[in-house]
Write an enzyme that holds these catalytic residues in place. Structure first.
Site, PDB file in Angstrom:
ATOM      1  N   GLY A 103       0.828  -1.202   0.000  1.00  0.00           N
ATOM      2  CA  GLY A 103       0.000   0.000   0.000  1.00  0.00           C
ATOM      3  C   GLY A 103       0.856   1.243   0.000  1.00  0.00           C
ATOM      4  N   ASN A 104       0.238   2.380   0.202  1.00  0.00           N
ATOM      5  CA  ASN A 104       1.010   3.608   0.360  1.00  0.00           C
ATOM      6  C   ASN A 104       0.299   4.513   1.359  1.00  0.00           C
ATOM      7  OD1 ASN A 104      -0.700   5.674  -1.116  1.00  0.00           O
ATOM      8  ND2 ASN A 104      -0.433   4.135  -2.732  1.00  0.00           N
ATOM      9  N   ARG A 105       0.934   5.639   1.706  1.00  0.00           N
ATOM     10  CA  ARG A 105       0.470   6.443   2.835  1.00  0.00           C
ATOM     11  C   ARG A 105      -0.550   7.505   2.451  1.00  0.00           C
ATOM     12  NH1 ARG A 105       6.145   7.920   5.188  1.00  0.00           N
ATOM     13  NH2 ARG A 105       4.954   9.776   5.789  1.00  0.00           N
ATOM     14  N   ALA A 142      -3.507   7.964  -5.185  1.00  0.00           N
ATOM     15  CA  ALA A 142      -2.121   7.503  -5.290  1.00  0.00           C
ATOM     16  C   ALA A 142      -2.177   6.034  -5.699  1.00  0.00           C
ATOM     17  CB  ALA A 142      -1.403   7.677  -3.959  1.00  0.00           C
TER      18      ALA A 142
END
Ligand code: CTP
Length: 219
Positions: free
Chosen positions: A29-31, A95
């Site tokens: 995943g990403n933030r 994102a």
């Protein structure tokens, strides 16, 4: 000054991260918090737009008057976005993961080896696909996270992905960025640019929508 109206216009907005599954218990995943995309959706609905929000995994409430589709992966986000066409404008604030595991392991991967390599493959570029779609929105807006050479890289993406506007995060401005409530953006288009913020994401959303409304009225 009263906010420019978006009455009668359809906006499709993507927001948040995507999660790319590795096995039944793990993912990449990403933030991204989704706050920027949700703020844009909320402000657009307030201006009278018909808003569809395609959200990755985030824990944010659905803004008033917004139709929401929840997705997890880049592939699911692509499907939901394409199903949301036609619209007047697409704003790709998500994102989206650039890579996803080549295969999802059916069972939990056990730690049998000292080294473990995960093969990743590129995800489809949703934004670039929308920009060349037969039902291309009149306005296609992208985001870019840049640390160096912001203008050069942002303008490169504007051209390569055939966008009308690109909003580049000015990374490095204190208090701005992914998990923050504040951000600083520079919006680029062919022949112009505008620096927005640093300001709360809710205010930036309104300033970005002023630019978008202006373009939709003249496009
Ligand atoms: N995007 C997309 N589909 C992808 C990847 C990105 O739609 N598979 C969109 C994002 O929603 C965003 C923009 O493209 O609007 C970001 O472009 P990208 O080329 O991924 O730039 P960065 O995230 O800044 O990453 P990099 O510089 O590593 O390319």
């Amino acid at each position: 000054m009263s906010a420019a109206s978006l009455q009668g216009l359809r906006l499709l907005i993507s927001a948040g991260p995507t999660y790319e599954d590795i096995d039944p218990v793990r993912f990449i995943g990403n933030r991204s918090s989704g706050k920027m995309g949700f703020a844009i959706a909320e402000a657009a609905a307030r201006r009278g737009a018909q808003v569809r929000l395609v959200a990755g995994p985030v824990s944010l409430p659905t803004p008033a008057g917004v139709a929401r589709t929840d997705v997890r992966s880049a592939a699911q986000m692509r499907e939901a976005v394409l199903a949301g066409l036609p619209v007047d404008a697409y704003i790709g604030a998500a994102a989206v993961a650039d890579y996803t595991p080549a295969q999802v392991a059916p069972g939990k991967i056990k730690k049998n080896e000292a080294r473990f390599a995960l093969e990743l493959v590129r995800t489809p570029d949703i934004l670039a696909e929308v920009a060349v779609h037969a039902a291309r929105p009149r306005l296609v807006v992208g985001f870019a996270a840049e640390t160096d050479d912001v203008e050069r890289y942002a303008r490169g993406k504007l051209e390569k992905k055939k966008l009308d506007l690109i909003a580049a995060n000015r990374v490095g401005v204190p208090g701005s960025g992914f998990e923050s409530d504040d951000n600083a953006l520079t919006v680029y288009w062919a022949g112009g640019e505008r620096a927005l913020g640093p300001a709360p994401k809710t205010r930036l959303a309104d300033e970005l929508l002023d630019l978008i409304a202006q373009r939709l009225r003249t496009a």
